[in-house]
Design a protein around this motif. Structure first.
Motif, mmCIF file in Angstrom:
data_model
loop_
_atom_site.group_PDB
_atom_site.id
_atom_site.type_symbol
_atom_site.label_atom_id
_atom_site.label_comp_id
_atom_site.label_asym_id
_atom_site.label_seq_id
_atom_site.Cartn_x
_atom_site.Cartn_y
_atom_site.Cartn_z
ATOM 1 N N UNK B 2 0.655 -1.380 -0.173
ATOM 2 C CA UNK B 2 0.026 0.048 0.145
ATOM 3 C C UNK B 2 0.929 1.272 -0.237
ATOM 4 N N UNK B 50 -4.017 14.015 -1.863
ATOM 5 C CA UNK B 50 -3.519 12.523 -1.950
ATOM 6 C C UNK B 50 -4.754 11.712 -2.215
ATOM 7 N N UNK B 51 -4.605 10.543 -3.072
ATOM 8 C CA UNK B 51 -5.737 9.613 -3.319
ATOM 9 C C UNK B 51 -5.063 8.278 -3.068
ATOM 10 N N UNK B 52 -5.384 7.883 -2.121
ATOM 11 C CA UNK B 52 -4.673 6.736 -1.671
ATOM 12 C C UNK B 52 -4.947 5.197 -2.502
ATOM 13 N N UNK B 53 -6.128 5.283 -2.838
ATOM 14 C CA UNK B 53 -6.565 3.883 -3.787
ATOM 15 C C UNK B 53 -5.867 4.162 -4.843
ATOM 16 N N UNK B 55 -2.750 5.267 -5.016
ATOM 17 C CA UNK B 55 -1.328 5.328 -4.807
ATOM 18 C C UNK B 55 -0.664 6.680 -5.348
#
Lengths: 63, 63
Positions: B2, B50-53, B55
């Motif tokens: 992740x 940020x957009x973690x999904x 990355x």
């Protein structure tokens, strides 16, 4: 899934304020969070640190 | 895994400056990044979003 849990530092404690956060957008007075379900939360805080592999994002209150 | 890739906004472009970032720690003059291999990078920038999904973590230079 690679969302993170967001914690707010309160003294020595870290209190989880939102699970499964996807997006974080800083704005003038804090941070706009959105989770994977599209729920939104504004927090008057700044990012203190994050460890993505641990799915942890730590915030601290703005003074 | 992740981790995220970190991009620095340069005008209209977003230039990837570090792959597979695990930790980000803001400091006085910018951000300390560390990737999953333990490599460290200091960037005189702040987090823009940020957009973690996806990355993706987007930075912008400090003015």
């Amino acid at each position: 899934m690679c969302e993170s849990n967001v914690y707010l530092k309160d003294g020595e404690n870290e209190v989880m304020i939102m699970e499964s956060v996807d997006t974080i957008v800083p704005c003038e007075n804090g941070l706009n969070l959105m989770d994977i379900m599209g729920r939104q939360l504004f927090v008057p805080a700044k990012i203190k640190g994050m460890t993505l592999l641990n799915h942890r994002i730590i915030l601290e209150k703005l003074t």
